[in-house]
Design an enzyme around this catalytic site. Structure first.
Site, PDB file in Angstrom:
ATOM      1  N   CYS A 189      15.190  35.418  29.649  1.00  0.00           N
ATOM      2  CA  CYS A 189      16.256  34.875  29.414  1.00  0.00           C
ATOM      3  C   CYS A 189      16.440  33.634  30.115  1.00  0.00           C
ATOM      4  O   CYS A 189      17.468  32.772  29.820  1.00  0.00           O
ATOM      5  CB  CYS A 189      17.506  35.766  29.598  1.00  0.00           C
ATOM      6  SG  CYS A 189      17.438  37.426  28.256  1.00  0.00           S
ATOM      7  N   HIS A 241      23.495  31.219  28.746  1.00  0.00           N
ATOM      8  CA  HIS A 241      22.557  31.916  28.050  1.00  0.00           C
ATOM      9  C   HIS A 241      23.374  32.967  27.223  1.00  0.00           C
ATOM     10  O   HIS A 241      24.243  33.587  28.066  1.00  0.00           O
ATOM     11  CB  HIS A 241      21.609  32.591  28.871  1.00  0.00           C
ATOM     12  CG  HIS A 241      20.872  33.674  28.081  1.00  0.00           C
ATOM     13  ND1 HIS A 241      20.268  33.684  26.974  1.00  0.00           N
ATOM     14  CD2 HIS A 241      20.785  35.087  28.353  1.00  0.00           C
ATOM     15  CE1 HIS A 241      19.830  34.856  26.543  1.00  0.00           C
ATOM     16  NE2 HIS A 241      20.246  35.878  27.528  1.00  0.00           N
ATOM     17  N   ASN A 295      21.368  37.813  20.814  1.00  0.00           N
ATOM     18  CA  ASN A 295      20.492  37.144  22.010  1.00  0.00           C
ATOM     19  C   ASN A 295      19.069  36.805  21.711  1.00  0.00           C
ATOM     20  O   ASN A 295      18.404  37.567  21.490  1.00  0.00           O
ATOM     21  CB  ASN A 295      20.526  38.272  23.375  1.00  0.00           C
ATOM     22  CG  ASN A 295      19.655  37.956  24.564  1.00  0.00           C
ATOM     23  OD1 ASN A 295      19.328  36.745  24.680  1.00  0.00           O
ATOM     24  ND2 ASN A 295      19.862  38.625  25.491  1.00  0.00           N
TER      25      ASN A 295
END
Ligand code: COA
Length: 333
Positions: free
Chosen positions: A115, A260, A290
């Site tokens: 991520c 993020h 995500n």
């Protein structure tokens, strides 16, 4: 020393939309559970069988970024590609994207920082530009998560969170002061590697892959969700403030924070801890879930389109994820 200015940004998400209600048909979950705990309403799943791969999506995002930059693919000197889901175990998607863009021969680097991948990729590209080694660098974040998650009830805690997509930026060297990437800070702590990981296949077992791995589901991501949450809400604000301090800027000078997109509740907690107004923290997780290394460039592309990032804007990107890894970059648009 040069600065790295972002002159183009683009995104690509697969056509196939998978809503929470669609997931209800695949596993024991509910739209309410997913919405309340994550803010996610839908995500996109790639049609890999028909070529919608990580590098293909990255290339589509890159074409948009190049268009905005007023450049041809041939103007790019180097590629930095962030992904945890390359189509091959090796070589990386940085090599694969060259075929789609028709630019063989230039250097290509894959970044595997999950991520936080886009922050690592941006910062790496920035170093190559600062030293004068390259002038124009393509930085891509792209992921196909949907083929690697367990879409049965056994994998629901992780599966509902992730989606597929790609984002890209074109960086170019500039001699303008206080433009482009002003500062980045990168961190990792491998003590936490098992808190969010895919264990197999990997080089630590012989044979590399076997049926037992499929049966015991160790080919799927495992996550200690609460633990990840707890660390994320601390690390995000910490690294944002660290990066601002390194650049000699204060939080109230920042026009937009693009975190993020891990979870709406994480974003909410970070916003509260930093005492930022809601409109200064960008969100689009409801549409995409995500998308790991792709989430920040996808969000940036939307923020630019919506006029939230314009000439002179001070923008802060920040991320936290598997590793654990975390980092932030401060950019003057
Ligand atoms: N649908 C329905 N129920 C689910 C579910 C799903 N998709 N996933 C888990 N559950 C169940 C659990 O089995 C548990 O049931 P039980 O109480 O009967 O044991 C219950 O829901 C609560 O699970 P829990 O894991 O305690 O939920 P939570 O409130 O911690 O929320 C996350 C789970 C994953 C949403 C949360 O921990 C989180 O956001 N963590 C960070 C994850 C993240 O962002 N990862 C990426 C970082 S880059």
């Amino acid at each position: 020393m040069y600065n790295s200015k972002i002159v183009g940004v683009g995104r690509y998400v697969p056509k196939r939309v998978v809503t929470n209600f669609d997931l209800e048909k695949m596993m024991d979950t509910s739209d309410t559970w997913i919405r309340e705990r994550t803010g996610i309403v839908e995500r996109h799943f790639a049609d890999v069988e028909n070529g919608e791969t990580t590098s293909f999506m990255g290339a589509e995002a890159a074409k948009q970024a190049l268009k905005m930059a007023g450049m041809q693919a041939g103007d790019i000197d180097f590629i930095v590609f962030a992904t945890l889901s390359p189509e091959y175990f090796f070589p990386g998607s940085g090599c694969a994207i060259q075929v789609h863009l028709g630019i063989p021969g230039i250097g290509a680097l894959d970044i595997r920082n999950q991520c936080t991948g886009f922050i690592y990729a941006l910062s790496t590209a920035d170093q190559f530009i600062k030293t004068g080694m390259y002038k124009n660098i393509l930085v891509v974040g792209a992921e196909v998560q949907s083929t690697g998650i367990d879409l049965s009830t056994a994998g629901r805690d992780v599966a509902v969170l992730f989606g597929d997509g790609a984002g890209a930026v074109v960086l170019t060297a500039t001699e303008e002061k206080d433009k482009g990437v002003i500062a980045s800070r990168l961190h990792a702590d491998g003590n936490f590697m098992d808190s969010l990981a895919v264990e197999n296949p990997g080089s630590g077992t012989r044979p590399f892959v076997n049926k037992e791995m499929i049966d015991n589901r160790s080919i799927y991501p495992k996550m200690n969700g609460r633990y990840v949450f707890k660390h994320a809400v601390t690390r995000f604000p910490e690294v944002i403030l660290e990066t601002l301090a390194a650049a000699g800027h204060s939080l109230n000078e920042v026009d937009l924070v693009i975190p993020h997109q891990a979870n709406e509740r994480i974003t909410e907690a970070v916003q509260m801890r930093l005492e930022l107004p809601r409109e200064k923290v960008f969100r689009n997780i409801h549409k995409y879930g995500n998308t790991t290394a792709a989430s920040i460039p996808i969000a940036l592309s939307e923020a630019v389109e919506q006029g939230l990032v314009k000439d002179g804007s001070l923008v802060c990107f920040a991320a936290f994820g598997s590793g654990f890894t975390w980092g932030a970059s401060l950019v003057r648009w």
